[in-house]
Design a protein around this motif. Structure first.
Motif, mmCIF file in Angstrom:
data_model
loop_
_atom_site.group_PDB
_atom_site.id
_atom_site.type_symbol
_atom_site.label_atom_id
_atom_site.label_comp_id
_atom_site.label_asym_id
_atom_site.label_seq_id
_atom_site.Cartn_x
_atom_site.Cartn_y
_atom_site.Cartn_z
ATOM 1 N N PRO A 194 0.883 -1.224 0.042
ATOM 2 C CA PRO A 194 0.106 -0.018 -0.114
ATOM 3 C C PRO A 194 0.877 1.119 -0.047
ATOM 4 N N GLY A 195 0.395 2.206 -0.752
ATOM 5 C CA GLY A 195 1.195 3.730 -0.753
ATOM 6 C C GLY A 195 0.389 4.335 0.350
ATOM 7 N N THR A 196 1.088 5.573 0.683
ATOM 8 C CA THR A 196 0.712 6.405 1.765
ATOM 9 C C THR A 196 -0.651 7.129 1.156
ATOM 10 N N SER A 197 -1.231 7.713 2.073
ATOM 11 C CA SER A 197 -2.541 8.401 1.526
ATOM 12 C C SER A 197 -2.550 9.312 0.467
ATOM 13 N N GLY A 198 -3.283 8.961 -0.514
ATOM 14 C CA GLY A 198 -3.635 9.872 -1.937
ATOM 15 C C GLY A 198 -2.415 9.299 -2.636
ATOM 16 N N GLN A 199 -1.663 8.395 -2.370
ATOM 17 C CA GLN A 199 -0.525 7.915 -3.333
ATOM 18 C C GLN A 199 -0.656 6.544 -3.951
ATOM 19 N N PRO A 200 -0.438 6.318 -5.131
ATOM 20 C CA PRO A 200 -0.681 4.911 -5.854
ATOM 21 C C PRO A 200 0.098 3.699 -5.060
ATOM 22 N N THR A 201 -0.444 2.434 -5.238
ATOM 23 C CA THR A 201 0.133 1.397 -4.480
ATOM 24 C C THR A 201 0.914 0.746 -5.395
ATOM 25 N N LYS A 202 2.029 0.133 -4.827
ATOM 26 C CA LYS A 202 3.387 -0.497 -5.710
ATOM 27 C C LYS A 202 2.838 -1.975 -5.520
ATOM 28 N N ILE A 203 2.922 -2.369 -7.049
ATOM 29 C CA ILE A 203 2.372 -3.785 -7.332
ATOM 30 C C ILE A 203 3.745 -4.511 -7.485
ATOM 31 N N GLU A 252 1.704 -9.112 -14.067
ATOM 32 C CA GLU A 252 1.807 -8.051 -13.541
ATOM 33 C C GLU A 252 1.289 -6.710 -14.298
ATOM 34 N N GLN A 253 1.480 -6.730 -15.275
ATOM 35 C CA GLN A 253 0.656 -5.712 -16.011
ATOM 36 C C GLN A 253 -0.597 -5.655 -15.942
ATOM 37 N N LYS A 254 -1.351 -6.754 -15.846
ATOM 38 C CA LYS A 254 -2.828 -6.923 -15.484
ATOM 39 C C LYS A 254 -3.176 -6.022 -14.243
ATOM 40 N N LEU A 255 -2.133 -6.718 -13.104
ATOM 41 C CA LEU A 255 -2.754 -5.938 -11.718
ATOM 42 C C LEU A 255 -2.372 -4.487 -11.662
ATOM 43 N N LEU A 256 -1.856 -3.914 -12.823
ATOM 44 C CA LEU A 256 -1.620 -2.302 -12.768
ATOM 45 C C LEU A 256 -2.940 -1.866 -13.450
ATOM 46 N N PHE A 257 -3.712 -2.643 -14.289
ATOM 47 C CA PHE A 257 -4.772 -1.891 -14.898
ATOM 48 C C PHE A 257 -6.124 -2.347 -13.860
ATOM 49 N N GLY A 258 -6.047 -3.547 -13.035
ATOM 50 C CA GLY A 258 -7.151 -3.852 -12.061
ATOM 51 C C GLY A 258 -8.080 -4.697 -13.240
ATOM 52 N N LYS A 259 -9.115 -5.385 -12.382
ATOM 53 C CA LYS A 259 -9.814 -6.205 -13.065
ATOM 54 C C LYS A 259 -10.690 -5.714 -14.275
ATOM 55 N N GLU A 260 -11.616 -4.753 -14.009
ATOM 56 C CA GLU A 260 -12.307 -4.133 -14.894
ATOM 57 C C GLU A 260 -11.732 -3.657 -15.994
ATOM 58 N N ALA A 261 -10.623 -2.769 -15.925
ATOM 59 C CA ALA A 261 -9.945 -2.452 -17.038
ATOM 60 C C ALA A 261 -9.228 -3.430 -17.772
ATOM 61 N N GLU A 262 -8.687 -4.503 -17.356
ATOM 62 C CA GLU A 262 -8.279 -5.705 -17.830
ATOM 63 C C GLU A 262 -9.113 -6.263 -18.768
ATOM 64 N N GLU A 263 -10.462 -6.432 -18.661
ATOM 65 C CA GLU A 263 -11.605 -6.760 -19.424
ATOM 66 C C GLU A 263 -11.518 -6.334 -20.715
ATOM 67 N N ILE A 264 -11.313 -4.971 -20.715
ATOM 68 C CA ILE A 264 -11.408 -4.065 -21.883
ATOM 69 C C ILE A 264 -10.236 -4.475 -22.777
ATOM 70 N N ARG A 322 -5.489 10.955 -14.449
ATOM 71 C CA ARG A 322 -4.374 10.061 -14.312
ATOM 72 C C ARG A 322 -4.066 9.671 -13.070
ATOM 73 N N ASN A 323 -5.136 9.673 -12.166
ATOM 74 C CA ASN A 323 -5.035 9.254 -10.743
ATOM 75 C C ASN A 323 -4.832 7.636 -10.874
ATOM 76 N N PHE A 324 -3.806 7.210 -11.276
ATOM 77 C CA PHE A 324 -3.827 5.597 -11.454
ATOM 78 C C PHE A 324 -3.489 5.032 -9.893
ATOM 79 N N LYS A 325 -4.083 3.842 -9.725
ATOM 80 C CA LYS A 325 -4.182 3.340 -8.266
ATOM 81 C C LYS A 325 -2.835 2.694 -8.085
#
Length: 328
Positions: A194-203, A252-264, A322-325
């Motif tokens: 997990p990242g700090t508040s408001g920051q993206p999460t490292k995968i 790992e690339q899929k994890l960066l997009f997340g489940k919903e975006a990865e379907e696209i 661009r508030n990528f998670k």
């Protein structure tokens, strides 16, 4: 008249031969280290849908303690070169006893090193054949180098106590195998930091179990509006992601997009290059001359390896949120 027994040629040339073989190993692993650290693909003839050198280099087993495995191989081979040549730098006539002592010490270290490298290489060959299931000439060559060093170390001098060889082999072999299993014990796990508040999460991800040919491993991250918008944009501009279901870095690339975006991405962007994968498109992968996975093709340019979404947004001309998670 008593004739002096001549020294076998292998005893005279064993150290230079060991140094030469270890030098070849150092060049090979040094090259792979540079390619890994710079994110480039190693020169390797590979067929689409068949795992090759770059798939091995991108696997979970190719990194140890956060560093390329090839780097440790380079250090091991370099050490063998130094041990083999060190006594030769000492003048035999002027320093007979010191040189003799150095020869005895370095032979023991060469023996221990060659045993450890051979055992470790044997384990890597097991991984190559049964876990990664790939063909890698660099890996096979390194294993042959290690085995050659062991043979030369054993026959390259007269060992007064043969039992010393067996005792050293058992002790060093067991320590090496146990250490190797310990090092790779953490391969079958994934990590989301997990990242700090408001920051993206490292995968980060390392393979857990066998991937399913239909979808690989399960995507456990969720998408935000930015990930979904970027996925739709990539599909709109005709971007392609060449991947294989068994590739850890592709997941790992899929994890960066997340489940919903990865379907696209999976429906409109992804090109499956594994021959036994779902909806495999081998001919497209061959035509694109793909050497490693994942490889993105965006606006006529190729981008190899896992790409942070910020980078994909930049090269594709994406102008949405661009508030990528996540980031790698």
């Amino acid at each position: 008249m008593i004739r002096r027994r001549s020294t076998p040629w292998i005893h005279r040339w064993s150290r230079p031969l060991i140094a030469a073989i270890a030098g070849c190993g150092a060049l090979t692993t040094g090259y792979l280290t540079i390619e890994k650290l710079t994110g480039n693909s190693a020169a390797c003839v590979a067929q689409a849908g068949v795992k090759g050198c770059n798939d091995v280099l991108s696997s979970a087993w190719a990194t140890v303690f956060g560093q390329p495995l090839a780097l440790f191989g380079f250090l091991a081979y370099t050490s063998m070169v130094v041990l083999a040549l060190a006594p030769l730098a000492v003048n035999r006539e002027q320093n007979k006893q010191p040189r003799s002592n150095l020869e005895n010490l370095t032979w023991l270290l060469l023996l221990a090193g060659a045993i450890a490298m051979s055992v470790f290489s044997g384990y890597l060959m097991y991984l190559l054949a049964f876990q990664i299931k790939a063909t890698c000439p660099y890996c096979i060559g390194s294993a042959l180098f290690s085995l050659s060093l062991l043979v030369l170390t054993i026959i390259g001098r007269t060992w007064e106590d043969i039992g010393q060889i067996f005792f050293t082999a058992i002790i060093v072999g067991m320590v090496t195998l146990i250490s190797t299993l310990g090092v790779y014990a953490g391969v079958n796990q994934s990590d989301v930091t997990p990242g700090t508040s408001g920051q993206p999460t490292k995968i980060t991800f390392t393979s857990k179990g066998d991937p399913n040919p239909a979808f690989g491993w399960e995507v456990t991250t969720t998408s935000g509006e930015a990930e979904i918008a970027l996925a739709r944009h990539l599909a709109k501009v005709g971007a392609k992601e060449y991947s294989a279901y068994w590739c850890p870095h592709c997941h790992e690339q899929k994890l960066l997009f997340g489940k919903e975006a990865e379907e696209i991405i999976n429906n409109d962007v992804k090109v499956e290059c594994a021959a036994d994968g779902l909806k495999a498109q081998i001919e497209l992968c061959k035509a694109a001359k793909i050497e490693g996975f994942p490889t993105w093709m965006i606006n006529g340019k190729n981008y190899s390896g896992v790409q942070n979404l910020e980078e994909l947004a930049k090269v594709s001309g994406y102008t949405g949120p661009r508030n990528f998670k996540y980031f790698k």
